[in-house]
Scaffold this motif. Structure first.
Motif, short mmCIF file in Angstrom:
data_model
loop_
_atom_site.label_atom_id
_atom_site.label_comp_id
_atom_site.label_asym_id
_atom_site.label_seq_id
_atom_site.Cartn_x
_atom_site.Cartn_y
_atom_site.Cartn_z
N GLY A 1 0.82 -1.28 0.10
CA GLY A 1 -0.17 -0.19 0.25
C GLY A 1 0.86 1.33 0.08
N ARG A 2 1.94 1.28 0.72
CA ARG A 2 2.99 2.23 0.81
C ARG A 2 3.56 2.83 -0.65
NH1 ARG A 2 8.29 3.85 1.04
NH2 ARG A 2 8.60 5.54 2.19
N PHE A 3 3.91 1.54 -1.50
CA PHE A 3 4.25 1.81 -2.89
C PHE A 3 3.19 2.35 -3.64
CE2 PHE A 3 4.80 0.72 -7.14
CZ PHE A 3 6.29 0.74 -7.16
N VAL A 4 1.97 1.82 -3.58
CA VAL A 4 0.81 2.28 -4.42
C VAL A 4 0.41 4.03 -4.06
CG1 VAL A 4 -1.66 2.05 -5.09
CG2 VAL A 4 -0.09 0.03 -5.12
N TYR A 5 0.42 4.04 -2.76
CA TYR A 5 0.25 5.50 -2.22
C TYR A 5 0.91 6.44 -2.79
CZ TYR A 5 -1.21 9.31 0.53
OH TYR A 5 -1.81 10.57 0.73
N VAL B 1 -2.87 3.54 -12.37
CA VAL B 1 -3.12 4.17 -11.29
C VAL B 1 -2.25 5.21 -10.50
CG1 VAL B 1 -3.60 3.66 -8.59
CG2 VAL B 1 -4.41 1.91 -10.30
N PRO B 2 -2.69 6.43 -10.56
CA PRO B 2 -1.83 7.67 -10.08
C PRO B 2 -1.39 7.44 -8.44
CG PRO B 2 -3.95 8.42 -10.21
CD PRO B 2 -4.04 7.03 -10.50
N ALA B 3 -0.44 8.00 -8.10
CA ALA B 3 0.05 8.03 -6.58
C ALA B 3 -1.08 8.86 -5.95
CB ALA B 3 1.35 8.83 -6.52
N CYS B 4 -1.69 8.30 -4.97
CA CYS B 4 -2.54 8.98 -3.91
C CYS B 4 -1.90 10.21 -3.22
CB CYS B 4 -3.05 7.85 -2.86
SG CYS B 4 -3.61 6.29 -3.46
N ALA B 5 -0.75 10.04 -3.28
CA ALA B 5 -0.02 11.11 -2.60
C ALA B 5 0.03 12.38 -3.26
CB ALA B 5 1.55 10.67 -2.14
N GLU C 1 -8.65 -5.05 -6.16
CA GLU C 1 -9.09 -5.35 -4.61
C GLU C 1 -7.78 -5.25 -3.74
OE1 GLU C 1 -11.58 -8.35 -1.91
OE2 GLU C 1 -11.61 -8.49 -4.07
N LEU C 2 -6.77 -6.06 -4.51
CA LEU C 2 -5.30 -5.86 -3.66
C LEU C 2 -4.80 -4.54 -3.27
CD1 LEU C 2 -2.77 -7.38 -2.24
CD2 LEU C 2 -2.20 -7.35 -4.76
N GLU C 3 -4.78 -3.67 -4.33
CA GLU C 3 -4.39 -2.31 -4.06
C GLU C 3 -5.43 -1.35 -3.01
OE1 GLU C 3 -2.52 -1.52 -8.65
OE2 GLU C 3 -4.70 -1.45 -8.24
N THR C 4 -6.68 -1.76 -3.32
CA THR C 4 -7.48 -1.17 -2.32
C THR C 4 -7.10 -1.34 -0.89
OG1 THR C 4 -9.26 -0.80 -4.10
CG2 THR C 4 -9.82 -0.71 -1.66
N LYS C 5 -7.24 -2.70 -0.53
CA LYS C 5 -6.84 -3.30 0.65
C LYS C 5 -5.45 -2.94 1.24
CE LYS C 5 -9.99 -7.20 0.81
NZ LYS C 5 -10.84 -6.56 1.78
N ALA C 6 -4.42 -2.86 0.12
CA ALA C 6 -3.27 -2.52 0.55
C ALA C 6 -2.97 -1.01 0.91
CB ALA C 6 -2.18 -2.88 -0.41
N VAL C 7 -3.49 -0.08 0.30
CA VAL C 7 -3.67 1.31 0.53
C VAL C 7 -4.03 1.72 1.79
CG1 VAL C 7 -4.33 3.47 -0.27
CG2 VAL C 7 -2.92 1.96 -2.02
N ALA D 1 -4.78 -0.36 4.38
CA ALA D 1 -3.92 -1.09 5.29
C ALA D 1 -2.75 0.05 5.77
CB ALA D 1 -3.33 -2.20 5.07
N TYR D 2 -2.00 0.67 4.71
CA TYR D 2 -1.01 1.80 4.69
C TYR D 2 -1.33 2.87 5.59
CZ TYR D 2 2.46 5.19 3.73
OH TYR D 2 3.35 6.18 3.81
#
Length: 196
Positions: free
Chosen positions: A113-117, A126-130, A182-188, A190-191
């Motif tokens: 999740g940290r990576f994706v965020y 998917v863009p960086a949430c940050a 779903e994995l990315e959603t749950k991972a972000v 969690a992070y």
């Protein structure tokens, strides 16, 4: 004379703000605490943690619940009697509550999740949430603070954006939510839950 009047208004401002915050705390202790906790630290993942949330964002969400722009059978009755001044005071009160640190339930999932965020997923678009919510997930006046939010709550909101059921906020989230696996959603989620 005008200068004297101006000075009197400036002198009264801290007392007015103090009274507004006291009124907001009375509202919180009278109704908001049931779901959001006495200090904005909800213990249930169904309800968001509001401690440290951006004041203007809270006020706008309350106004959106009141107008029906944001749907919730729980929140609509809670806000129907609030004035715009009450909503602003509540936003300010919650923004001043110190958020607590919460342990991450699954550190390995949170690492994904940290990576994706922070970096997004260039392979799926998917863009960086940050890039919108900030590197520490503190948000802004128009975007929510996500740091320390319940993982399940974040997941639920992403699903609402994906189904186009959450329409009162930034429409950009509809496209982003539809690209998240779903994995990315749950991972972000969690992070974010472990940030303070």
């Amino acid at each position: 004379m005008r200068a004297l009047l101006f000075l009197l208004l400036i002198a009264a401002l801290p007392r007015a703000q103090s009274a507004d915050l006291a009124a907001a705390e009375a509202i919180v202790q009278g109704r908001c605490f049931i779901c959001h906790g006495a200090n904005g630290e909800s213990s249930s993942p169904v309800f968001p943690r509001l401690a440290g949330q951006n004041a203007a964002y809270v006020a706008r969400q309350l106004a959106d619940y009141r107008s029906g722009k944001r749907k919730s059978s729980t929140m609509q009755p809670m806000v129907e009697e609030l004035s715009p001044a009450d909503m602003q005071a509540l936003g300010e009160w919650f923004s001043r509550q110190p958020p607590q640190e919460h342990p991450v339930q699954d550190p390995e999932l949170a690492a994904v999740g940290r990576f994706v965020y922070l970096r997004g997923n260039p392979f799926s678009g998917v863009p960086a949430c940050a890039s919108c919510h900030g590197p520490q997930a503190l948000g802004s006046e128009t975007l929510p603070r996500l740091a320390g939010q319940h993982a399940q709550y974040v997941e639920n909101q992403i699903k609402l954006f994906n189904r186009r059921e959450r329409t009162n906020d930034n429409a950009v989230m509809h496209g982003i939510a539809s690209k998240l696996s779903e994995l990315e959603t749950k991972a972000v989620a969690a992070y974010l839950s472990g940030l303070k």
